[in-house]
Design an enzyme around this catalytic site. Structure first.
Site, PDB file in Angstrom:
ATOM      1  N   SER A   1       0.833  -1.212   0.000  1.00  0.00           N
ATOM      2  CA  SER A   1       0.000   0.000   0.000  1.00  0.00           C
ATOM      3  C   SER A   1       0.865   1.258   0.000  1.00  0.00           C
ATOM      4  O   SER A   1       0.619   2.208  -0.751  1.00  0.00           O
ATOM      5  CB  SER A   1      -0.901   0.022   1.237  1.00  0.00           C
TER       6      SER A   1
ATOM      7  N   ASP B   1      -7.121  -7.976   4.439  1.00  0.00           N
ATOM      8  CA  ASP B   1      -6.233  -8.756   3.566  1.00  0.00           C
ATOM      9  C   ASP B   1      -5.681 -10.002   4.258  1.00  0.00           C
ATOM     10  O   ASP B   1      -5.147 -10.901   3.608  1.00  0.00           O
ATOM     11  CB  ASP B   1      -5.057  -7.891   3.091  1.00  0.00           C
TER      12      ASP B   1
ATOM     13  N   GLN C   1      -9.191   2.515  -0.760  1.00  0.00           N
ATOM     14  CA  GLN C   1      -8.950   2.760  -2.188  1.00  0.00           C
ATOM     15  C   GLN C   1      -9.918   3.803  -2.722  1.00  0.00           C
ATOM     16  O   GLN C   1      -9.547   4.676  -3.500  1.00  0.00           O
ATOM     17  CB  GLN C   1      -9.073   1.455  -2.968  1.00  0.00           C
TER      18      GLN C   1
ATOM     19  N   LYS D   1     -12.255  -9.363  -3.807  1.00  0.00           N
ATOM     20  CA  LYS D   1     -10.804  -9.143  -3.822  1.00  0.00           C
ATOM     21  C   LYS D   1     -10.217  -9.844  -5.056  1.00  0.00           C
ATOM     22  O   LYS D   1     -10.930 -10.111  -6.006  1.00  0.00           O
ATOM     23  CB  LYS D   1     -10.194  -9.636  -2.506  1.00  0.00           C
TER      24      LYS D   1
ATOM     25  N   GLY E   1      -5.640  -3.872  -7.970  1.00  0.00           N
ATOM     26  CA  GLY E   1      -6.826  -3.044  -7.722  1.00  0.00           C
ATOM     27  C   GLY E   1      -6.435  -1.696  -7.138  1.00  0.00           C
ATOM     28  O   GLY E   1      -7.029  -0.663  -7.469  1.00  0.00           O
TER      29      GLY E   1
HETATM   30  C1  S3P Z   1      -5.663  -1.206   0.009  1.00  0.00           C
HETATM   31  C2  S3P Z   1      -6.889  -1.177   0.598  1.00  0.00           C
HETATM   32  C3  S3P Z   1      -7.714  -2.367   0.843  1.00  0.00           C
HETATM   33  C4  S3P Z   1      -6.897  -3.644   0.715  1.00  0.00           C
HETATM   34  C5  S3P Z   1      -5.990  -3.632  -0.481  1.00  0.00           C
HETATM   35  C6  S3P Z   1      -5.023  -2.470  -0.401  1.00  0.00           C
HETATM   36  C7  S3P Z   1      -4.950   0.056  -0.212  1.00  0.00           C
HETATM   37  O1  S3P Z   1      -8.768  -2.391  -0.095  1.00  0.00           O
HETATM   38  O2  S3P Z   1      -7.754  -4.760   0.663  1.00  0.00           O
HETATM   39  O3  S3P Z   1      -5.245  -4.832  -0.567  1.00  0.00           O
HETATM   40  O4  S3P Z   1      -3.725   0.040  -0.441  1.00  0.00           O
HETATM   41  O5  S3P Z   1      -5.595   1.111  -0.158  1.00  0.00           O
HETATM   42  P1  S3P Z   1     -10.111  -1.530   0.175  1.00  0.00           P
HETATM   43  O6  S3P Z   1      -9.686  -0.174   0.479  1.00  0.00           O
HETATM   44  O7  S3P Z   1     -10.915  -1.579  -1.069  1.00  0.00           O
HETATM   45  O8  S3P Z   1     -10.782  -2.201   1.333  1.00  0.00           O
END
Ligand code: S3P
Length: 437
Positions: free
Chosen positions: A25, A320, A174, A347, A100
């Site tokens: 992240s 995660d 995200q 996911k 994602g």
């Molecule tokens: C992440 C946020 C999470 C997480 C992903 C990484 C990020 O997703 O599951 O692996 O780096 O902002 P969500 O924000 O959609 O929950």
């Protein structure tokens, strides 16, 4: 990428000290913000996983000079930031692979730009829901096209964005980050009011790059039109990658393992809370603040675990890590009930389905529910398991393999390279026994 198969063999015990892969992240955000800052940003310990490399390629395609020094041991990435208005039309589709995070954050950033862009990804990414970002970005004035709310997305030049006040329907870092990045070039204020707290790396790094942002609990606000100033970032190890070693050391008797430099952002530590509630012996030492983030060393000693109930913030702060927490639950005494976890279905794979199926193959009693699972602890048999090309499913079942009655064959493990390229090497170094084919 060709299919990779893991073969796991029961292990004796885990021991020693290691540093797991760097935080995914934070690495993504460091690349994105470094690219639009003024000046040269340097990043040490950047995660060199496929997801982050795809992110880097996207910014290189938009004219950002990103280079890695040639030191194999201690690589440093240098980004010549092009400033808030300096990105160029990519002239090609931006392929974010399996990521994602990169997809959603870059969409937010490009929504305000005066060139067209198309973002796409691999088979898994093409199934991920994007309406959650399209909707607020359209409210800001973005012109985004998508056939069914899923990638690919086309972004057309717009007449500038306007800041909004937005309450995301899904609690998601995200979504929050996509809107904040769009807000950087929007007129006026962009305000996010989260329904639940989510990881705050974007807010922390924006501050680290000198961008004014106000944060008060679930209320986050920034004004467009300011600049980011290049900085130096040292990325800590990823708690989400440490999770596999934490659970392995807990369930393999006689283990004692030290994990160095792990990021323990309080919005990510659900795994520690849950495992401790199950009876885990996890010591947190050398706590410190590094670049605005909480970092520590973790000492894990094998423990007898008991099942528990997992819901609400526990799930959100361990989203995660849920696959490997399910392995811990399946190795624990008694029953574990997980609810409020339907996000797991969207996911990199449908993780509720993938974990249920894998555990059942190992001989564990599991009930699949719409938003979770009921797992009764038991003994793992030898089996063949499909990871559905999901890195975290592949690594979670590798951990299960350490205490199975025989060998486990895990199919389609190639995407472990997205978040933890040296997983097998480190696992074997720590006393796990995995061979990759
Ligand atoms: C992440 C946020 C999470 C997480 C992903 C990484 C990020 O997703 O599951 O692996 O780096 O902002 P969500 O924000 O959609 O929950």
């Amino acid at each position: 990428m060709s299919a990779v198969i893991y073969h796991t063999h029961p292990s004796q015990k885990l021991h020693g000290q290691l540093r797991v892969a760097s935080d995914k992240s934070i690495s993504h955000r460091a690349v994105i913000l470094g690219s639009i800052a003024n000046g040269k940003t340097s990043i040490t310990n950047l995660l060199e996983g496929e997801d982050v490399l795809a992110n880097i390629r996207a910014f290189q395609a938009m004219g950002v000079n990103i280079i890695r020094n040639i030191d194999e041991q201690d690589p440093i990435y240098f980004i010549d930031g092009v400033g808030m208005d300096g990105l160029e039309s990519p002239g090609q589709d931006l392929d974010l692979g399996n990521s994602g995070t990169a997809f959603r954050l870059i969409t937010g950033l490009l929504a305000s730009h005066k060139f067209s862009s198309t973002l796409t990804g691999d088979e898994s990414l093409l199934q991920r829901p994007m309406s959650r970002i399209i909707e607020p970005l359209r409210q800001m004035g973005a012109i985004i096209d998508s056939e069914n709310g899923k990638p690919p997305l086309s972004i057309e030049p717009c007449n500038g964005l306007t800041g909004i006040q937005y309450r995301p329907v899904v609690a998601s870092a995200q979504v929050k980050s996509a809107v904040l990045l769009a807000g950087l070039r929007a007129s006026g204020e962009t305000r996010l009011i989260e329904s639940a707290l989510t990881r705050d790396h974007t807010e922390k790094l924006l501050s680290g790059f000198g961008y004014p942002i106000s944060v008060s609990g679930t209320d986050i606000c920034l004004e467009g039109g300011h600049a980011l100033t290049a900085t130096q970032i040292d990325v800590p190890a990823d708690l989400s990658s440490a999770a596999f070693f934490i659970v392995a050391a807990l369930i393999v008797p006689g283990s004692r393992l030290e994990l160095k430099d792990v990021g323990i952002n309080p919005r990510r530590t659900g795994i520690l809370t849950i495992l401790r509630r199950m009876g885990a012996d996890i010591e947190i030492t050398h706590r410190r603040i590094q670049g605005g983030e909480d970092v520590a060393d973790l000492i894990i000693t094998s423990s007898s675990l008991n099942g528990c109930e997992i819901s609400g913030d526990d799930v959100a702060f361990a989203i995660d890590e849920m696959p490997v927490i399910c392995i811990a639950a399946a190795a624990a005494n008694g029953e574990t009930i997980i609810h409020g976890a339907s996000e797991l279905r969207v996911k990199e794979s449908d993780r509720i389905k993938a974990v249920t199926e894998g555990l059942q193959r190992l001989g564990i009693e599991v009930e699949e529910r719409v938003d979770g699972m009921k797992i009764r602890g038991g003994k793992f048999l030898s089996a063949e398991i499909d990871s559905y090309r999901d890195h975290r499913i592949a690594m979670a079942f590798s951990v299960a393999g350490m205490i199975a009655k025989g060998d486990i064959k895990i199919m389609n493990c190639e995407n472990v390279a997205t978040s933890f390229p040296n997983f097998v090497e480190l696992a074997n170094q720590a006393g796990m026994w995995i061979t990759a084919e």
